[in-house]
Motif scaffolding. Structure first.
Motif, PDB file in Angstrom:
ATOM      1  N   ILE A   6       7.427   2.731  16.935  1.00 47.28           N
ATOM      2  CA  ILE A   6       6.594   2.185  15.490  1.00 47.28           C
ATOM      3  C   ILE A   6       7.668   2.323  14.780  1.00 47.28           C
ATOM      4  O   ILE A   6       8.129   3.554  14.670  1.00 47.28           O
ATOM      5  N   HIS A   7       8.594   2.005  13.913  1.00 45.02           N
ATOM      6  CA  HIS A   7       9.410   2.228  12.701  1.00 45.02           C
ATOM      7  C   HIS A   7       9.088   2.559  11.405  1.00 45.02           C
ATOM      8  O   HIS A   7       8.807   2.288  10.711  1.00 45.02           O
ATOM      9  N   ASN A   9      10.999   4.441   9.336  1.00 46.20           N
ATOM     10  CA  ASN A   9      11.920   4.629   8.474  1.00 46.20           C
ATOM     11  C   ASN A   9      11.701   2.806   7.417  1.00 46.20           C
ATOM     12  O   ASN A   9      12.123   2.652   6.643  1.00 46.20           O
ATOM     13  N   THR A  10      10.533   2.875   8.232  1.00 45.37           N
ATOM     14  CA  THR A  10      10.029   0.916   6.833  1.00 45.37           C
ATOM     15  C   THR A  10       9.122   1.366   6.454  1.00 45.37           C
ATOM     16  O   THR A  10       7.653   0.177   7.463  1.00 45.37           O
ATOM     17  N   PRO A  11       8.731   2.200   5.219  1.00 40.16           N
ATOM     18  CA  PRO A  11       7.486   2.774   5.232  1.00 40.16           C
ATOM     19  C   PRO A  11       6.086   1.200   4.357  1.00 40.16           C
ATOM     20  O   PRO A  11       5.115   1.268   4.801  1.00 40.16           O
ATOM     21  N   SER A  12       6.990   0.105   4.404  1.00 42.86           N
ATOM     22  CA  SER A  12       5.960  -1.266   3.763  1.00 42.86           C
ATOM     23  C   SER A  12       6.186  -1.653   5.122  1.00 42.86           C
ATOM     24  O   SER A  12       4.443  -2.619   5.294  1.00 42.86           O
ATOM     25  N   ASP A  13       6.176  -1.590   6.666  1.00 44.13           N
ATOM     26  CA  ASP A  13       5.712  -2.000   7.435  1.00 44.13           C
ATOM     27  C   ASP A  13       4.103  -1.567   7.878  1.00 44.13           C
ATOM     28  O   ASP A  13       3.736  -1.084   7.841  1.00 44.13           O
ATOM     29  N   VAL A  17       2.310   1.668   8.198  1.00 42.72           N
ATOM     30  CA  VAL A  17       1.453   2.657   7.372  1.00 42.72           C
ATOM     31  C   VAL A  17      -0.136   2.532   7.933  1.00 42.72           C
ATOM     32  O   VAL A  17      -0.282   4.061   7.974  1.00 42.72           O
ATOM     33  N   ALA A  18      -0.389   1.654   9.031  1.00 40.99           N
ATOM     34  CA  ALA A  18      -1.429   2.411   9.389  1.00 40.99           C
ATOM     35  C   ALA A  18      -1.703   4.008  10.665  1.00 40.99           C
ATOM     36  O   ALA A  18      -2.544   4.559  10.100  1.00 40.99           O
ATOM     37  N   LEU A  19      -0.130   3.590  11.540  1.00 38.42           N
ATOM     38  CA  LEU A  19      -0.196   5.001  12.419  1.00 38.42           C
ATOM     39  C   LEU A  19      -0.480   6.583  11.574  1.00 38.42           C
ATOM     40  O   LEU A  19      -0.617   7.649  11.834  1.00 38.42           O
ATOM     41  N   GLN A  20       0.414   6.092   9.735  1.00 40.90           N
ATOM     42  CA  GLN A  20       0.501   7.433   8.851  1.00 40.90           C
ATOM     43  C   GLN A  20      -0.111   7.771   8.431  1.00 40.90           C
ATOM     44  O   GLN A  20      -1.053   8.614   8.186  1.00 40.90           O
ATOM     45  N   ASP A  24      -3.114  11.532   8.525  1.00 37.02           N
ATOM     46  CA  ASP A  24      -3.157  11.732   7.433  1.00 37.02           C
ATOM     47  C   ASP A  24      -4.590  12.065   7.750  1.00 37.02           C
ATOM     48  O   ASP A  24      -4.932  13.302   7.543  1.00 37.02           O
ATOM     49  N   SER A  25      -5.282  11.426   8.704  1.00 37.41           N
ATOM     50  CA  SER A  25      -6.431  11.486   8.614  1.00 37.41           C
ATOM     51  C   SER A  25      -6.983  12.661   9.603  1.00 37.41           C
ATOM     52  O   SER A  25      -8.025  12.989   9.861  1.00 37.41           O
ATOM     53  N   CYS A  26      -5.881  13.089  10.332  1.00 39.18           N
ATOM     54  CA  CYS A  26      -5.891  13.930  11.847  1.00 39.18           C
ATOM     55  C   CYS A  26      -5.387  14.764  11.259  1.00 39.18           C
ATOM     56  O   CYS A  26      -5.760  16.606  12.505  1.00 39.18           O
ATOM     57  N   GLY A  27      -5.167  15.786   9.552  1.00 40.39           N
ATOM     58  CA  GLY A  27      -4.482  16.575   9.590  1.00 40.39           C
ATOM     59  C   GLY A  27      -3.043  16.867  10.302  1.00 40.39           C
ATOM     60  O   GLY A  27      -2.868  17.773   9.854  1.00 40.39           O
ATOM     61  N   LEU A  28      -2.151  15.809  10.418  1.00 47.26           N
ATOM     62  CA  LEU A  28      -0.960  16.175  11.108  1.00 47.26           C
ATOM     63  C   LEU A  28      -0.159  15.804  10.504  1.00 47.26           C
ATOM     64  O   LEU A  28       0.207  15.458   9.385  1.00 47.26           O
ATOM     65  N   THR A  29       0.944  15.995  10.494  1.00 48.38           N
ATOM     66  CA  THR A  29       2.447  16.547   9.623  1.00 48.38           C
ATOM     67  C   THR A  29       3.915  15.759  10.606  1.00 48.38           C
ATOM     68  O   THR A  29       3.640  16.554  11.943  1.00 48.38           O
ATOM     69  N   GLN A  30       4.108  14.590  10.314  1.00 52.23           N
ATOM     70  CA  GLN A  30       5.701  14.145  11.178  1.00 52.23           C
ATOM     71  C   GLN A  30       6.937  14.454  11.059  1.00 52.23           C
ATOM     72  O   GLN A  30       7.505  14.380   9.158  1.00 52.23           O
TER      73      GLN A  30
END
Length: 535
Positions: A6-7, A9-13, A17-20, A24-30
């Motif tokens: 999943i790209h 580097n393309t925030p509008s994809d 958006v779904a993966l981010q 966030d809901s799982c409390g993880l940091t990328q």
């Protein structure tokens, strides 16, 4: 951590958006924010929670290894060693009686498998399930406690001295006299000295007898020091490991290339005529030969007696009872090599319009490139296609797809030469399809002429009349709802004439049964010849 594809580097994809949102809901940091692929996209991610990471580095590496970049980082975490005081494990009580009971039950349980012709997945699953069920009924899994540590140096003499020492201890504790206390102390010192000397002697002899076995010596030292093999003090980094595997892959590719070059040379005659690549590789992977039961038994007899947790039976029992298991295992191995139908093979590389418009697919010229699909449409499997998409720059795609075409066309040619596609009995066996009996003709019942001994003179007189009645008769529910053709004919044979109360289709049923019981292959016959060493 891994290739999420999943790209990021393309925030509008939308996928980004779904993966981010999930992250966030799982409390993880990328923690990866730079390109990780040669195309400039961030698709390899590292997600963390509750740990501290540092020194994140993304290093591009050679294409030989991968078109993804190497990600390096350090993580600080607390590792706790599990304290397992429970020395229990699961096991079965396998003895001679178990083997004898299995040998008595296996012939009945294994009976359906040697001649099974359906799905290979169903065959394997049923085979494993039946074996597990039978072994669970004979020797079920039980919780066992691991035995205490063996002390072979603890001799009877030391045991007797230990008992004497304990007697003196009990006397002193009962009387509180100093004389018994001194005697107990002296006896305890002597006991410890005897134990130390006996243990040292035992391990000295053990090391002397195994002085040429470094693995045994290291494991012995580890058991004496009550610890496992110490971690290596090597300073090798992730770069060193990557370089090692990179060189290893390059070496393997070089060996494959050298072998291919030798294969291209082929056989050189006195005039030093060299075969071309197409000629040398024309017959590569054109067919798969089935193995025989003797070859399988020879292979199994030479393997180590090891057991995996996924095995339905322990390795020891499999080897001892393989004479009974062999035919079933042989069918599991050979079925995938022989179960592919001609049309399933052809549709993988022949154009659909050629397949659907041809009156007889066995008459198609499979070697004609005009009848074959384009390279991108050839069936090569999803895993192979994914590999090619990621390693396209390192693959000779024209040569690869040319080999795929030769394989498929060679397989079809072999099947046409080996399989009885034009056999009159098999071609006209469609009269057995009760649902389409009105479209059949009596001339299709060619088995009567080919095998006249199937019917008596009276039956030959009645079979034609019964065939016409068979075409016009109505079907009862048991026949119409039968899932298999043999089950339908079994119910069909029960029909009675309302006037005479005799079997209505006695002669026609004999013809149908003669066709249905014909062997699908000559494997059983060859197996008999193999048993008597006549092949």
């Amino acid at each position: 951590m891994g290739d999420f594809n999943i790209h990021m580097n393309t925030p509008s994809d939308p996928q980004c958006v779904a993966l981010q949102t999930i992250i966030d809901s799982c409390g993880l940091t990328q923690i990866i924010h730079e390109p990780t692929h040669r195309n400039g996209n961030t698709i390899d991610l590292v997600l963390v929670r509750g740990v501290t990471t540092s020194k994140v580095m993304i290093l591009p590496y050679t294409k030989v290894m991968s078109n993804h970049y190497l990600i390096k980082f350090e993580v600080l975490t607390h590792c706790q060693q599990a304290n397992n005081n429970n020395n229990c494990y699961s096991g079965r009580n396998i003895n001679a009686a178990t083997t004898m009971t299995l040998a008595d039950l296996l012939p009945l349980v294994m009976a359906p498998f040697p001649n099974y012709v359906g799905s290979i997945d169903n065959l394997t699953n049923n085979f494993d399930d039946d074996l597990r069920e039978i072994i669970d009924s004979i020797a079920p899994l039980k919780q066992k406690r691991a035995p205490k540590r063996r002390t072979p140096w603890f001799t009877e003499e030391i045991r007797a001295h230990k008992l004497s020492c304990r007697k003196l201890e009990r006397k002193w504790r009962a009387t509180k006299l100093e004389v018994f206390h001194q005697a107990w102390s002296d006896s305890l010192i002597t006991y410890k000295r005897m134990l130390t000397l006996a243990k040292a002697k035992y391990y000295s002899n053990l090391i002397r007898l195994n002085k040429n076995d470094p693995k045994f010596l290291f494991s012995t030292v580890a058991s004496l020091t009550q610890q496992g093999t110490p971690p290596s003090s090597s300073t090798h980094s992730a770069d060193d490991f990557m370089n090692f595997f990179n060189k290893k892959i390059e070496l393997i590719r070089k060996e494959i290339k050298d072998n291919a070059s030798q294969l291209q040379l082929g056989s050189i005659n006195t005039n030093t005529t060299v075969c071309t690549t197409d000629t040398a590789l024309q017959n590569s992977l054109s067919i798969f030969d089935e193995i025989t039961l003797e070859e399988l038994l020879q292979r199994v007899s030479g393997i180590k007696q090891t057991t995996c947790l996924l095995d339905p039976l322990p390795g020891k029992l499999i080897k001892e009872l393989f004479v009974l298991l062999g035919p079933s295992v042989l069918n599991i191995i050979n079925l995938p090599l022989s179960s592919g139908t001609f049309s399933k093979i052809a549709m993988r590389f022949v154009k659909p319009n050629i397949m659907t418009t041809a009156p007889d697919i066995t008459k198609i010229d499979f070697a004609d490139r005009d009848n074959q699909k384009y390279d991108k449409d050839l069936y090569i499997g999803s895993e192979c296609r994914d590999y090619l998409s990621h390693h396209r720059e390192n693959c000779d795609l024209p040569a690869f797809f040319s080999s795929v075409r030769r394989f498929y066309s060679g397989t079809c040619s072999y099947m046409m030469a080996s399989f009885p596609f034009g056999d009159p009995v098999l071609v006209n066996a469609r009269f057995l399809d009760i649902q389409n009996r009105q479209q059949c003709k009596f001339s299709q019942v060619t088995v009567i002429e080919r095998y006249p001994h199937f019917l008596s003179k009276d039956d030959r007189k009645n079979v034609e009349e019964e065939f016409f009645m068979y075409q016009c008769d109505s079907l009862c529910a048991a026949i119409a709802e039968a899932e298999r053709v043999d089950s339908a004919w079994h119910e069909f044979a029960k029909l009675k004439d309302t006037a005479t109360r005799k079997t209505k289709y006695e002669a026609l049923f004999k013809v149908a049964k003669s066709v249905l019981v014909m062997y699908h292959s000559n494997a059983d016959c060859e197996r008999i010849f193999s048993h008597v060493n006549k092949n």
